[in-house]
Scaffold this motif. Structure first.
Motif, PDB file in Angstrom:
ATOM      1  N   ASP A 227      83.839 106.785 -52.828  1.00 51.14           N
ATOM      2  CA  ASP A 227      85.187 106.577 -52.374  1.00 51.14           C
ATOM      3  C   ASP A 227      85.880 105.513 -53.264  1.00 51.14           C
ATOM      4  OD1 ASP A 227      87.545 106.671 -50.671  1.00 51.14           O
ATOM      5  OD2 ASP A 227      86.872 104.612 -49.726  1.00 51.14           O
ATOM      6  N   ALA A 228      87.053 106.095 -53.831  1.00 52.43           N
ATOM      7  CA  ALA A 228      87.614 105.229 -54.822  1.00 52.43           C
ATOM      8  C   ALA A 228      86.733 104.642 -56.051  1.00 52.43           C
ATOM      9  CB  ALA A 228      88.309 103.973 -54.237  1.00 52.43           C
ATOM     10  N   GLY A 229      86.027 105.592 -56.500  1.00 53.08           N
ATOM     11  CA  GLY A 229      84.889 105.073 -57.652  1.00 53.08           C
ATOM     12  C   GLY A 229      83.641 104.524 -57.098  1.00 53.08           C
ATOM     13  N   LYS A 230      83.627 104.270 -56.033  1.00 55.90           N
ATOM     14  CA  LYS A 230      82.357 103.555 -55.467  1.00 55.90           C
ATOM     15  C   LYS A 230      81.415 104.310 -54.685  1.00 55.90           C
ATOM     16  CE  LYS A 230      84.397  98.767 -55.883  1.00 55.90           C
ATOM     17  NZ  LYS A 230      85.002  99.043 -57.028  1.00 55.90           N
ATOM     18  N   GLU A 231      80.042 104.114 -54.833  1.00 55.49           N
ATOM     19  CA  GLU A 231      79.071 104.820 -53.906  1.00 55.49           C
ATOM     20  C   GLU A 231      79.001 104.097 -52.607  1.00 55.49           C
ATOM     21  OE1 GLU A 231      74.293 105.601 -53.899  1.00 55.49           O
ATOM     22  OE2 GLU A 231      75.268 105.576 -55.921  1.00 55.49           O
ATOM     23  N   ILE A 232      79.253 105.025 -51.589  1.00 57.47           N
ATOM     24  CA  ILE A 232      78.924 104.547 -50.231  1.00 57.47           C
ATOM     25  C   ILE A 232      77.675 104.858 -49.862  1.00 57.47           C
ATOM     26  CG2 ILE A 232      80.143 104.799 -47.856  1.00 57.47           C
ATOM     27  CD1 ILE A 232      82.001 103.460 -50.115  1.00 57.47           C
ATOM     28  N   ALA A 233      77.152 106.104 -50.147  1.00 56.94           N
ATOM     29  CA  ALA A 233      75.731 106.439 -49.550  1.00 56.94           C
ATOM     30  C   ALA A 233      75.233 107.729 -50.526  1.00 56.94           C
ATOM     31  CB  ALA A 233      76.020 106.802 -48.139  1.00 56.94           C
ATOM     32  N   ARG A 234      73.939 107.710 -50.429  1.00 59.71           N
ATOM     33  CA  ARG A 234      73.393 108.696 -51.103  1.00 59.71           C
ATOM     34  C   ARG A 234      72.154 109.475 -50.246  1.00 59.71           C
ATOM     35  NH1 ARG A 234      71.752 108.132 -57.398  1.00 59.71           N
ATOM     36  NH2 ARG A 234      73.713 107.097 -57.263  1.00 59.71           N
ATOM     37  N   LEU A 235      71.923 110.698 -50.556  1.00 58.15           N
ATOM     38  CA  LEU A 235      71.135 111.497 -49.818  1.00 58.15           C
ATOM     39  C   LEU A 235      70.196 112.417 -50.769  1.00 58.15           C
ATOM     40  CD1 LEU A 235      69.636 112.835 -47.385  1.00 58.15           C
ATOM     41  CD2 LEU A 235      71.725 114.365 -47.140  1.00 58.15           C
ATOM     42  N   ARG A 236      68.915 112.068 -51.042  1.00 49.33           N
ATOM     43  CA  ARG A 236      68.251 112.598 -51.998  1.00 49.33           C
ATOM     44  C   ARG A 236      67.548 113.790 -51.515  1.00 49.33           C
ATOM     45  NH1 ARG A 236      67.639 107.366 -53.150  1.00 49.33           N
ATOM     46  NH2 ARG A 236      68.139 106.827 -55.491  1.00 49.33           N
ATOM     47  N   GLY A 237      67.774 114.951 -51.900  1.00 46.23           N
ATOM     48  CA  GLY A 237      67.116 116.329 -51.407  1.00 46.23           C
ATOM     49  C   GLY A 237      67.878 116.975 -50.159  1.00 46.23           C
ATOM     50  N   TYR A 238      67.461 118.260 -49.783  1.00 48.49           N
ATOM     51  CA  TYR A 238      68.017 118.822 -48.783  1.00 48.49           C
ATOM     52  C   TYR A 238      67.106 119.025 -47.649  1.00 48.49           C
ATOM     53  CZ  TYR A 238      70.069 122.579 -46.162  1.00 48.49           C
ATOM     54  OH  TYR A 238      70.628 123.523 -45.249  1.00 48.49           O
ATOM     55  N   PRO A 239      67.373 118.359 -46.758  1.00 49.63           N
ATOM     56  CA  PRO A 239      66.086 118.364 -45.676  1.00 49.63           C
ATOM     57  C   PRO A 239      66.423 119.425 -44.672  1.00 49.63           C
ATOM     58  CG  PRO A 239      68.234 116.855 -45.135  1.00 49.63           C
ATOM     59  CD  PRO A 239      68.345 117.341 -46.371  1.00 49.63           C
ATOM     60  N   GLY A 240      67.278 120.421 -44.989  1.00 46.20           N
ATOM     61  CA  GLY A 240      67.443 121.613 -44.137  1.00 46.20           C
ATOM     62  C   GLY A 240      68.735 121.472 -43.084  1.00 46.20           C
ATOM     63  N   GLU A 241      69.455 122.675 -42.795  1.00 50.49           N
ATOM     64  CA  GLU A 241      70.709 122.509 -42.168  1.00 50.49           C
ATOM     65  C   GLU A 241      70.660 121.614 -41.024  1.00 50.49           C
ATOM     66  OE1 GLU A 241      72.450 126.282 -40.730  1.00 50.49           O
ATOM     67  OE2 GLU A 241      70.356 127.114 -41.110  1.00 50.49           O
ATOM     68  N   ASN A 242      69.764 121.747 -40.162  1.00 53.11           N
ATOM     69  CA  ASN A 242      69.535 120.962 -38.852  1.00 53.11           C
ATOM     70  C   ASN A 242      69.610 119.465 -39.079  1.00 53.11           C
ATOM     71  OD1 ASN A 242      69.403 123.226 -37.229  1.00 53.11           O
ATOM     72  ND2 ASN A 242      67.250 123.427 -37.374  1.00 53.11           N
ATOM     73  N   PHE A 243      69.186 119.062 -40.151  1.00 56.44           N
ATOM     74  CA  PHE A 243      68.992 117.476 -40.594  1.00 56.44           C
ATOM     75  C   PHE A 243      70.324 117.058 -41.390  1.00 56.44           C
ATOM     76  CE2 PHE A 243      65.008 118.356 -39.430  1.00 56.44           C
ATOM     77  CZ  PHE A 243      64.498 117.702 -38.364  1.00 56.44           C
ATOM     78  N   PHE A 244      70.817 117.846 -42.211  1.00 59.04           N
ATOM     79  CA  PHE A 244      71.883 117.870 -43.320  1.00 59.04           C
ATOM     80  C   PHE A 244      72.821 117.291 -42.381  1.00 59.04           C
ATOM     81  CE2 PHE A 244      75.808 118.515 -45.613  1.00 59.04           C
ATOM     82  CZ  PHE A 244      75.348 117.985 -46.858  1.00 59.04           C
ATOM     83  N   TRP A 245      73.549 117.950 -41.559  1.00 59.75           N
ATOM     84  CA  TRP A 245      74.888 117.432 -40.629  1.00 59.75           C
ATOM     85  C   TRP A 245      74.577 116.067 -40.241  1.00 59.75           C
ATOM     86  CZ3 TRP A 245      78.803 119.685 -42.466  1.00 59.75           C
ATOM     87  CH2 TRP A 245      78.881 121.249 -42.949  1.00 59.75           C
ATOM     88  N   PRO A 246      73.606 115.687 -39.646  1.00 62.35           N
ATOM     89  CA  PRO A 246      73.669 114.411 -38.847  1.00 62.35           C
ATOM     90  C   PRO A 246      73.469 113.291 -40.068  1.00 62.35           C
ATOM     91  CG  PRO A 246      72.331 115.874 -37.765  1.00 62.35           C
ATOM     92  CD  PRO A 246      72.567 116.475 -38.760  1.00 62.35           C
TER      93      PRO A 246
END
Length: 121
Positions: free
Chosen positions: A88-107
């Motif tokens: 947001d506005a050039g600053k990192e807010i959060a990071r998610l490494r990897g793809y845990p599957g669709e059931n975990f991605f959305w939460p």
């Protein structure tokens, strides 16, 4: 006809994004041949732009094999694909490494967006 137009506008009003709310974006670090990137594209990528999350933080793809974009110079590059970085506005807010599957991605994405909401208050 007028009643129809006002009704349609009332329905759309819930999906209008306030001015300035478009500064956030979800950066997806990917690379050719990444099986987890392919899985995300098949399970989430097609629908993502149509979701509330996709409107709040539009997806921007960054290829790991290409030079790091100049406008992301203040964001630490990543080696794991896929990685999702909420910016947001050039600053990192959060990071998610990897793809845990669709059931975990959305939460997990919702948790990231909650951090964005708390930052904007």
């Amino acid at each position: 006809m007028r009643a129809f137009l006002f009704g349609a506008l009332a329905l759309l009003a819930g999906s209008i994004v306030p001015v300035g709310a478009w500064s956030a974006e979800l950066i997806m670090i990917e690379e050719p041949g990444c099986p987890w990137c392919r899985a995300w594209n098949e399970q989430i990528g097609v629908a993502y732009p149509k979701t509330e999350e996709g409107r709040r933080a539009p997806l921007r793809r960054v290829d790991l094999t290409e030079p790091w974009p100049e406008d992301l110079k203040d964001i630490r590059p990543e080696r794991v694909t896929p990685t999702f970085i909420l910016v947001d506005a050039g600053k990192e807010i959060a990071r998610l490494r990897g793809y845990p599957g669709e059931n975990f991605f959305w939460p997990l994405l919702d948790e990231m967006l909650d951090k964005l909401d708390s930052r904007q208050k």
